[in-house]
Motif scaffolding. Structure first.
Motif, PDB file in Angstrom:
ATOM      1  N   THR A  91       5.632   8.175   4.945  1.00  0.00           N
ATOM      2  CA  THR A  91       5.626   7.826   6.359  1.00  0.00           C
ATOM      3  C   THR A  91       7.029   7.980   6.932  1.00  0.00           C
ATOM      4  O   THR A  91       8.006   7.615   6.290  1.00  0.00           O
ATOM      5  CB  THR A  91       5.156   6.369   6.507  1.00  0.00           C
ATOM      6  OG1 THR A  91       3.833   6.270   5.979  1.00  0.00           O
ATOM      7  CG2 THR A  91       5.145   5.919   7.943  1.00  0.00           C
ATOM      8  N   PHE A  92       7.094   8.510   8.141  1.00  0.00           N
ATOM      9  CA  PHE A  92       8.389   8.637   8.821  1.00  0.00           C
ATOM     10  C   PHE A  92       8.743   7.316   9.490  1.00  0.00           C
ATOM     11  O   PHE A  92       7.950   6.773  10.277  1.00  0.00           O
ATOM     12  CB  PHE A  92       8.323   9.703   9.907  1.00  0.00           C
ATOM     13  CG  PHE A  92       8.189  11.109   9.392  1.00  0.00           C
ATOM     14  CD1 PHE A  92       9.236  11.725   8.710  1.00  0.00           C
ATOM     15  CD2 PHE A  92       7.030  11.827   9.595  1.00  0.00           C
ATOM     16  CE1 PHE A  92       9.122  13.025   8.237  1.00  0.00           C
ATOM     17  CE2 PHE A  92       6.903  13.126   9.131  1.00  0.00           C
ATOM     18  CZ  PHE A  92       7.958  13.724   8.452  1.00  0.00           C
ATOM     19  N   TYR A  93       9.912   6.817   9.217  1.00  0.00           N
ATOM     20  CA  TYR A  93      10.391   5.589   9.848  1.00  0.00           C
ATOM     21  C   TYR A  93      11.554   5.880  10.779  1.00  0.00           C
ATOM     22  O   TYR A  93      12.334   6.804  10.548  1.00  0.00           O
ATOM     23  CB  TYR A  93      10.831   4.584   8.782  1.00  0.00           C
ATOM     24  CG  TYR A  93       9.667   3.892   8.117  1.00  0.00           C
ATOM     25  CD1 TYR A  93       9.139   2.713   8.661  1.00  0.00           C
ATOM     26  CD2 TYR A  93       9.073   4.425   6.986  1.00  0.00           C
ATOM     27  CE1 TYR A  93       8.050   2.089   8.067  1.00  0.00           C
ATOM     28  CE2 TYR A  93       7.990   3.810   6.387  1.00  0.00           C
ATOM     29  CZ  TYR A  93       7.480   2.646   6.927  1.00  0.00           C
ATOM     30  OH  TYR A  93       6.406   2.023   6.353  1.00  0.00           O
ATOM     31  N   TYR A 141       1.408  11.627  12.032  1.00  0.00           N
ATOM     32  CA  TYR A 141       2.486  12.213  11.234  1.00  0.00           C
ATOM     33  C   TYR A 141       2.405  11.734   9.798  1.00  0.00           C
ATOM     34  O   TYR A 141       2.173  10.565   9.539  1.00  0.00           O
ATOM     35  CB  TYR A 141       3.850  11.791  11.796  1.00  0.00           C
ATOM     36  CG  TYR A 141       4.037  12.115  13.249  1.00  0.00           C
ATOM     37  CD1 TYR A 141       4.727  13.257  13.630  1.00  0.00           C
ATOM     38  CD2 TYR A 141       3.506  11.287  14.245  1.00  0.00           C
ATOM     39  CE1 TYR A 141       4.897  13.567  14.974  1.00  0.00           C
ATOM     40  CE2 TYR A 141       3.670  11.584  15.591  1.00  0.00           C
ATOM     41  CZ  TYR A 141       4.364  12.726  15.950  1.00  0.00           C
ATOM     42  OH  TYR A 141       4.524  13.032  17.276  1.00  0.00           O
ATOM     43  N   ASN A 194       4.868   3.741   2.147  1.00  0.00           N
ATOM     44  CA  ASN A 194       6.018   4.272   1.452  1.00  0.00           C
ATOM     45  C   ASN A 194       6.913   5.153   2.324  1.00  0.00           C
ATOM     46  O   ASN A 194       6.420   5.887   3.161  1.00  0.00           O
ATOM     47  CB  ASN A 194       5.411   5.160   0.367  1.00  0.00           C
ATOM     48  CG  ASN A 194       6.300   5.298  -0.777  1.00  0.00           C
ATOM     49  OD1 ASN A 194       7.441   5.685  -0.591  1.00  0.00           O
ATOM     50  ND2 ASN A 194       5.790   4.977  -1.942  1.00  0.00           N
ATOM     51  N   GLU A 195       8.204   5.105   2.069  1.00  0.00           N
ATOM     52  CA  GLU A 195       9.123   6.011   2.766  1.00  0.00           C
ATOM     53  C   GLU A 195       8.860   7.465   2.389  1.00  0.00           C
ATOM     54  O   GLU A 195       9.277   8.375   3.076  1.00  0.00           O
ATOM     55  CB  GLU A 195      10.570   5.664   2.411  1.00  0.00           C
ATOM     56  CG  GLU A 195      11.010   4.318   2.937  1.00  0.00           C
ATOM     57  CD  GLU A 195      12.114   4.429   3.974  1.00  0.00           C
ATOM     58  OE1 GLU A 195      12.715   5.502   4.074  1.00  0.00           O
ATOM     59  OE2 GLU A 195      12.373   3.431   4.667  1.00  0.00           O
ATOM     60  N   GLN A 196       8.181   7.662   1.241  1.00  0.00           N
ATOM     61  CA  GLN A 196       7.871   9.029   0.833  1.00  0.00           C
ATOM     62  C   GLN A 196       6.743   9.625   1.678  1.00  0.00           C
ATOM     63  O   GLN A 196       6.599  10.819   1.750  1.00  0.00           O
ATOM     64  CB  GLN A 196       7.410   9.063  -0.638  1.00  0.00           C
ATOM     65  CG  GLN A 196       8.500   9.467  -1.597  1.00  0.00           C
ATOM     66  CD  GLN A 196       9.070   8.246  -2.286  1.00  0.00           C
ATOM     67  OE1 GLN A 196       8.372   7.553  -3.000  1.00  0.00           O
ATOM     68  NE2 GLN A 196      10.337   7.979  -2.032  1.00  0.00           N
ATOM     69  N   ARG A 198       4.515  12.471   5.883  1.00  0.00           N
ATOM     70  CA  ARG A 198       5.677  13.138   5.324  1.00  0.00           C
ATOM     71  C   ARG A 198       5.231  14.154   4.281  1.00  0.00           C
ATOM     72  O   ARG A 198       5.588  14.056   3.124  1.00  0.00           O
ATOM     73  CB  ARG A 198       6.601  12.082   4.708  1.00  0.00           C
ATOM     74  CG  ARG A 198       8.011  12.171   5.245  1.00  0.00           C
ATOM     75  CD  ARG A 198       8.856  11.004   4.808  1.00  0.00           C
ATOM     76  NE  ARG A 198      10.194  11.489   4.475  1.00  0.00           N
ATOM     77  CZ  ARG A 198      10.566  11.929   3.303  1.00  0.00           C
ATOM     78  NH1 ARG A 198       9.716  11.938   2.315  1.00  0.00           N
ATOM     79  NH2 ARG A 198      11.798  12.360   3.099  1.00  0.00           N
ATOM     80  N   ASP A 199       4.428  15.122   4.722  1.00  0.00           N
ATOM     81  CA  ASP A 199       3.944  16.166   3.821  1.00  0.00           C
ATOM     82  C   ASP A 199       4.842  17.386   3.952  1.00  0.00           C
ATOM     83  O   ASP A 199       5.200  17.774   5.057  1.00  0.00           O
ATOM     84  CB  ASP A 199       2.513  16.593   4.211  1.00  0.00           C
ATOM     85  CG  ASP A 199       1.465  15.622   3.699  1.00  0.00           C
ATOM     86  OD1 ASP A 199       1.766  14.919   2.723  1.00  0.00           O
ATOM     87  OD2 ASP A 199       0.368  15.587   4.274  1.00  0.00           O
ATOM     88  N   GLU A 200       5.156  18.001   2.818  1.00  0.00           N
ATOM     89  CA  GLU A 200       5.853  19.276   2.883  1.00  0.00           C
ATOM     90  C   GLU A 200       4.911  20.268   3.558  1.00  0.00           C
ATOM     91  O   GLU A 200       3.718  20.308   3.267  1.00  0.00           O
ATOM     92  CB  GLU A 200       6.213  19.775   1.476  1.00  0.00           C
ATOM     93  CG  GLU A 200       7.379  19.027   0.826  1.00  0.00           C
ATOM     94  CD  GLU A 200       8.729  19.275   1.511  1.00  0.00           C
ATOM     95  OE1 GLU A 200       8.856  20.272   2.251  1.00  0.00           O
ATOM     96  OE2 GLU A 200       9.648  18.452   1.288  1.00  0.00           O
ATOM     97  N   LEU A 229       6.449   6.578  12.854  1.00  0.00           N
ATOM     98  CA  LEU A 229       5.576   7.525  13.549  1.00  0.00           C
ATOM     99  C   LEU A 229       4.183   7.309  12.985  1.00  0.00           C
ATOM    100  O   LEU A 229       3.995   7.367  11.766  1.00  0.00           O
ATOM    101  CB  LEU A 229       6.043   8.962  13.312  1.00  0.00           C
ATOM    102  CG  LEU A 229       7.448   9.271  13.836  1.00  0.00           C
ATOM    103  CD1 LEU A 229       7.787  10.749  13.614  1.00  0.00           C
ATOM    104  CD2 LEU A 229       7.551   8.937  15.318  1.00  0.00           C
ATOM    105  N   HIS A 259       0.841  -1.198   0.000  1.00  0.00           N
ATOM    106  CA  HIS A 259       0.000   0.000   0.000  1.00  0.00           C
ATOM    107  C   HIS A 259       0.883   1.258   0.000  1.00  0.00           C
ATOM    108  O   HIS A 259       1.879   1.322   0.691  1.00  0.00           O
ATOM    109  CB  HIS A 259      -0.900  -0.013   1.234  1.00  0.00           C
ATOM    110  CG  HIS A 259      -1.990   1.006   1.172  1.00  0.00           C
ATOM    111  ND1 HIS A 259      -1.784   2.317   1.545  1.00  0.00           N
ATOM    112  CD2 HIS A 259      -3.270   0.913   0.772  1.00  0.00           C
ATOM    113  CE1 HIS A 259      -2.924   2.981   1.377  1.00  0.00           C
ATOM    114  NE2 HIS A 259      -3.834   2.156   0.906  1.00  0.00           N
ATOM    115  N   PRO A 260       0.470   2.244  -0.814  1.00  0.00           N
ATOM    116  CA  PRO A 260       1.299   3.456  -0.925  1.00  0.00           C
ATOM    117  C   PRO A 260       1.578   4.140   0.415  1.00  0.00           C
ATOM    118  O   PRO A 260       2.643   4.736   0.581  1.00  0.00           O
ATOM    119  CB  PRO A 260       0.463   4.379  -1.818  1.00  0.00           C
ATOM    120  CG  PRO A 260      -0.488   3.502  -2.533  1.00  0.00           C
ATOM    121  CD  PRO A 260      -0.694   2.276  -1.707  1.00  0.00           C
TER     122      PRO A 260
END
Lengths: 335, 781
Positions: free
Chosen positions: A156-158, A193, A152-154, A195-197, A165, A148-149
């Protein structure tokens, strides 16, 4: 002597009445009733009065003393009343009040607390869970496929150890079902959390409120009743609620909830996601627990979640989400 | 995904309005993001041809044209554009036309030359946001016809399709949904299923798990060229750029039926087709003009030499259809959704094709799409197709039947749905009833609804079709038993309310901070993939964030800052997460008012006052102050540490542009909560207290705490309270030696049961003074 008493009474009463202030009144008291005062001196003259006149004149003298004393008291009271009146009249009631400023609660806290109070009224209790979560709690247990997208590391913070997170407070659903048995009826406010700009409508960290009710015979009707009540309490009578079919991996059926309310500017606004807990979520819990407490053949449940930041912005007309974390006192003190 | 209303109506006999359609789609779960009007519906704008063009006699920038509007009588038009040549066809607005923006066209003179109308740009007709010059129409455009014959009026609806409903990613898919909810009939595009033949050696499927079925059809002798206007117009309307008639047909059929297709130039495919994973470091030139370096994770369509397409994602640059292509290989296949998703994501290469394969395509639609595209190619580009489609692999199996218990359906929905309503809903969605009995029905799911796999999925469908508005909300559940989280929440709210009452404002600072915002006293956790170094760590303390907020407010001109935050802090170690309270104070203690009076700055003692208000009686024990604190103390309540208090080192305060002390507190909320006790009644004294003041003069280093300890430890039973009320130092040494200070203390005496006599109080007071003199060598004033 008798004439003298009469003229002194007239003189004293007139003088007392004419006293303009407390000082003049005090002078008058000394002048007539003091140790050297005129009435005192007149009393001393009684010695020279023939014996047969003494009772009569003594009585007259006494009357004189009483009359003067009464006049003094009366005048004193009048002067005091005047002084009191002057003192109050002199107060400039238009000067600003002086008080230490009250502090303020953050607009998110205010909204959150309002929401908590409404759900408590319906019999929900609070639950919480950690911000740092395992992938299992955040995705696997919530029926999210491995590719599932959102994983993604893009997005979600790991952490270096593979934990993450939490991307939503739905993790608390899982935490609660791991450790409790049905019925469960919880709400869980907390941070999430993504990972949005960061821009005017996005923060990498935001605040969500999650809800879960699992018991026997929980239905879509319960979901609808609960959330309709909640939004009506939050936004006032006349609030319209629309459940729009949607998709989430962890609920089936799933809905998005649109609200139209005066408090939100009178237009439809997408505010929350919800649905009936997917049987796959219950199965994941059962295998984790090693029992059938959450057997999907025995219990059903509903879950919902919504973001508080955007809601707080809409309710208070805040134009930029970053204002919520800039902590400018000119902003904070408005709430 | 964008759909065109005109196009949609090709497939469903439904004639409602746009508003009704939007409401209907919303009800089905298709979220409408935008509704836009397209096309050029202007009766008085016609297709015209420019016959002559000459310079305007009075204006360099203008020209004077004679144009044919189809009436047989050429018109004179003054024009400012330069992008045309004589013979071009353009839109011409005749006098009386009304263009967007209520722009009325009439005959008039421009710099002295008469203009009988206006030639239009795409922008002037509302066909484009921004367009320079005249809209040049195709050479075959019929002169004299309204412009709407080329640009029919239409409504384009942008839909947000949830990832479970790949079947919605086509006009036919949306048409099916409209039909299911309205009872209208679906009209599938005409097409005869082609004969198939095993491809044999020509197609080799090396990874049946990733590509279960592959079909290819050869079409000979096509003539590649621009597509006709109707096709170009449809593609452009929903956001696709027309390329050539072959590529446009593959895109058109994808938007029509949902099946992505790809056309190869048969001459560029050497030997045959191999569907395999890429070799490590294998290079691939995609149609987007970029080169990609592949790995064994990526599935490719290769010929006997090199990859010619990234399976389901994008074709190759050097094997695509060009003007010189004669024979076409038309691919229609199915690829594993997860594999396509991985490849698209890894290469950051997302296409309309990958979007659909990721969500799953209709296995029964693969050959139908191939047939439909073949028919259109032959129609538009000529040529002739092989009679058979070559196939390899097995078509994926149809979804398994599902049994639905009607009682469960009713229980989960909380609605007594009628038997007929359940059957009607599922039948309308294309499901076929296989069996029934015992309060259940068993259903065959159509091949395009691979998302329907379980009973609960059918219940959802019933709910959608029946509609949420039919379900009455119910509120009848027993209250749950409150637990620790409730107590924690209540305690935190009470702290917040107390702090607000003390005049402090609540802040919320970011959990993710930079390394510079970590104080070195706790080991920090780092995020593996931060958005930037300024958000790379989980905060170990609330104070750095609050201090940044203090600085921000100083820069904004604040005279006084009192902030607090209740939030989580983190560390590498146990406890990993904990709830903390942070406070930061700086600036004026009181706001200026008309009473005047002395002004002072907030300082350490104000911070301690906050601790007093929250925690009650406590002790402070100095601890070594780590940067940026210049002074720090641990806060002890009944000997238990609950947090710390500190003052910034002057240099650190200056770094914040703070011209007065900056003081901070950080408390552990759980440590504080453990000490929370419900208040209970203590008897109110019946007899009056007597106070005596003593003024002590002592060396500067002697702390107040030592003095109070001696007084309270002296064993005077009548002494009930000790309160300092004045502290005086005189650095000039005039009223007091510079190395000494004076502390005035008020002593309160009281006993239960009687009024104290002056003599016994005086005696007690003298004994206390003797004790102070003896133990601390102080003097009295």
């Amino acid at each position: 002597m008798e004439d003298r008493i009469a003229s002194l009474q007239t003189e004293a009463v007139t003088a007392i009445a004419a006293a303009a202030d407390t000082r003049a009144l005090a002078d008058a008291r000394v002048k007539y009733l003091g140790k050297q005062g005129e009435i005192t001196r007149l009393s001393e003259g009684m010695r020279d009065v023939p014996k047969e006149d003494r009772p009569r004149l003594g009585k007259r003298l006494n009357e004189l003393r009483q009359a003067v004393t009464a006049a003094l008291e009366q005048k004193e009271a009048a002067l005091a009343a005047e002084a009191d009146a002057r003192a109050l009249a002199a107060l400039d009631i238009t000067l600003p009040g002086t008080v230490r400023d009250l502090g303020s609660l953050h607009p998110l806290t205010r909204l959150l607390d309002k929401a908590v109070r409404i759900f408590r009224r319906m019999g929900f209790v609070l639950a919480d869970g950690p911000d740092i979560e395992t992938e299992w709690h955040c995705f696997d247990a919530l029926n999210t496929p491995p590719d599932h997208p959102a994983r993604n590391e893009q997005d979600t913070f790991y952490l270096p150890d593979g934990r993450l997170l939490r991307t939503h407070t739905s993790t608390v659903q899982i935490r609660v079902m791991e450790s409790q048995t049905p019925p469960v009826r919880i709400i869980a406010p907390g941070a999430a959390y993504r990972r949005d700009e960061v821009d005017a409508t996005h923060l990498a960290q935001f605040t969500q409120m999650e809800g879960l009710y699992v018991a026997e015979n929980v239905s879509v009707a319960d979901l609808k009743g609960t959330l309709e009540y909640f939004f009506r309490q939050l936004f006032g009578p006349g609030t319209e609620t629309r459940f729009r079919p949607h998709f989430f991996p962890f609920t089936e059926p799933s809905f998005e909830i649109d609200i139209r309310a005066e408090a939100l500017g009178g237009r439809w606004m997408e505010l929350a996601g919800c649905g009936m807990v997917d049987p796959a979520v219950f199965e994941a819990i059962c295998s984790r627990r090693g029992d059938r407490a959450f057997d999907p053949d025995k219990v059903t449940g509903f879950a919902f979640g919504f973001g508080l930041d955007r809601l707080a912005m809409n309710l208070t007309r805040v134009p930029d989400i970053r204002m919520l974390v800039e902590n400018d006192l000119r902003f904070l003190k408005q709430f | 995904m964008k759909i065109s209303l005109n196009w949609l109506r090709d497939y469903v006999a439904w004639t409602g309005s746009v508003e009704e359609l939007v409401a209907l789609l919303t009800r089905t779960g298709l979220e409408v993001a935008e509704v836009a009007t397209r096309g050029a519906d202007f009766p008085k704008v016609v297709i015209a041809q420019i016959l002559e063009s000459s310079r305007h006699p009075n204006a360099d920038r203008l020209s004077v044209c004679r144009v044919d509007d189809g009436s047989g009588q050429p018109r004179q038009i003054v024009c400012g554009a330069r992008n045309y040549k004589v013979g071009d066809k353009v839109p011409l607005a005749l006098p009386g036309a009304v263009l967007p923006g209520d722009f009325k066209i009439r005959t008039g003179k421009l710099r002295g030359v008469e203009s009988e109308g206006m030639m239009c740009s795409a922008k002037e007709l509302g066909l484009a946001e921004d367009a320079e010059g005249l809209l040049i129409l195709p050479p075959d455009a019929p002169v004299g016809q309204p412009i709407s014959t080329l640009y029919p009026a239409d409504t384009v609806i942008e839909l947000e399709v949830t990832p479970n409903r790949g079947d919605w990613l086509s006009h036919l898919g949306v048409a099916r949904e409209v039909a299911a909810f309205t009872g209208a009939t679906v009209r599938r595009p005409e097409g005869t299923p082609p004969a198939t033949k095993p491809a044999g050696d020509f197609v080799s499927l090396k990874e049946p798990g990733l590509c279960a079925f592959y079909s290819v059809r050869r079409i000979h002798n096509v003539k590649v060229g621009p597509s006709p206007q109707w096709l170009r117009e449809r593609l452009e309307k929903v956001g696709l750029r027309p390329i050539n008639n072959i590529v446009d047909v593959t895109n058109y059929v994808m938007l029509e039926l949902g099946q992505p297709l790809h056309a190869f130039d048969a001459a560029r495919v050497q030997g045959g087709i191999v569907v395999r994973t890429a070799q490590a470091e294998e290079k691939f030139h995609a149609l987007d003009g970029r080169e990609y370096t592949l790995s064994a994770d990526h599935l490719v369509i290769a010929d006997h030499g090199r990859p010619v397409a990234l399976a389901g994602v994008m074709g190759g640059e050097d094997s695509g259809v060009t003007e010189s292509t004669a024979d076409v290989l038309l691919e229609s296949a199915v690829f594993d959704p997860a594999s396509v998703r991985r490849t698209a994501r890894a290469l950051d290469l997302h296409s309309d094709s990958s979007h659909r394969f990721e969500r799953g395509v209709d296995p029964q639609g693969i050959l139908a799409a191939s047939a439909r595209a073949t028919a259109l190619i032959v129609e538009l580009a000529g040529g002739e197709a092989d009679p058979e489609v070559l196939t390899a692999g097995q078509l994926p199996a149809s979804p398994a039947p599902i049994t639905l218990s009607h009682a469960r359906c009713r229980a989960l929905l909380g609605l007594e749905v009628e038997e007929a309503a359940i059957r009607g809903a599922l039948t309308g969605l294309g499901l076929t009833l296989l069996n029934e009995g015992g309060g259940t029905t068993t259903w065959q799911v159509p091949s395009h609804r691979g998302d329907l796999q379980r009973e609960v999925d059918l219940i959802e469908e019933v709910c959608r079709v029946v509609g949420m508005e039919k379900i009455s909300g119910r509120l009848a559940a027993a209250p749950a038993e409150p637990a620790e989280p409730d107590a924690r929440y209540d305690f935190q709210m009470s702290l917040r309310n107390k702090l607000a009452a003390l005049g402090l404002s609540e802040a919320r600072t970011s959990t993710l901070v930079s390394q510079a915002m970590l104080w070195q006293d706790r080991p920090a956790l780092r995020v593996r993939n931060p958005l930037g170094e300024d958000q790379a760590f989980l905060r170990t303390s609330l104070l750095p964030g609050l201090l940044a907020a203090v600085q921000r407010n100083i820069h904004q001109g604040a005279k006084s800052v009192g902030l607090f935050e209740v939030g989580r802090i983190f560390q590498a170690g146990e406890p990993e997460e904990s709830a903390a309270l942070g406070v930061a104070l700086w600036g004026r203690a009181e706001k200026k008012d008309w009473r005047g009076g002395a002004e002072r700055d907030l300082d350490w003692h104000d911070a301690r006052g906050v601790v007093e208000a929250l925690a009650g009686p406590h002790r402070l024990v100095r601890i070594s102050a780590a940067d940026p604190l210049g002074l720090a103390a641990e806060i002890l309540v009944d000997g238990e540490p609950i947090g710390r208090i500190g003052q910034l080192a002057p240099a650190a305060a200056r770094a914040l542009d703070a011209n007065a002390p900056v003081v901070v507190i950080e408390l552990s909320i759980e440590a504080l909560r453990k000490r929370e006790a419900s208040p209970s009644y203590r008897e109110i004294p019946k007899f009056p207290a007597v106070t005596r003041d003593v003024a002590i003069v002592c060396p500067l280093p002697l702390s107040y705490e030592e003095i109070e300890a001696v007084l309270r430890g002296a064993g005077e039973e009548l002494l009930v309270d000790v309160e300092p009320f004045d502290v005086f130092t005189d650095p000039g040494g005039e009223k007091l030696p510079a190395d000494r200070k004076s502390i005035a203390i008020s002593l309160t005496f009281r006993t239960a049961g009687r009024t104290l006599s002056g003599e016994e109080v005086n005696a007690a007071c003298e004994r206390l003074k003797e004790r102070l003199k003896r133990d601390l060598s102080v003097d009295f004033r």
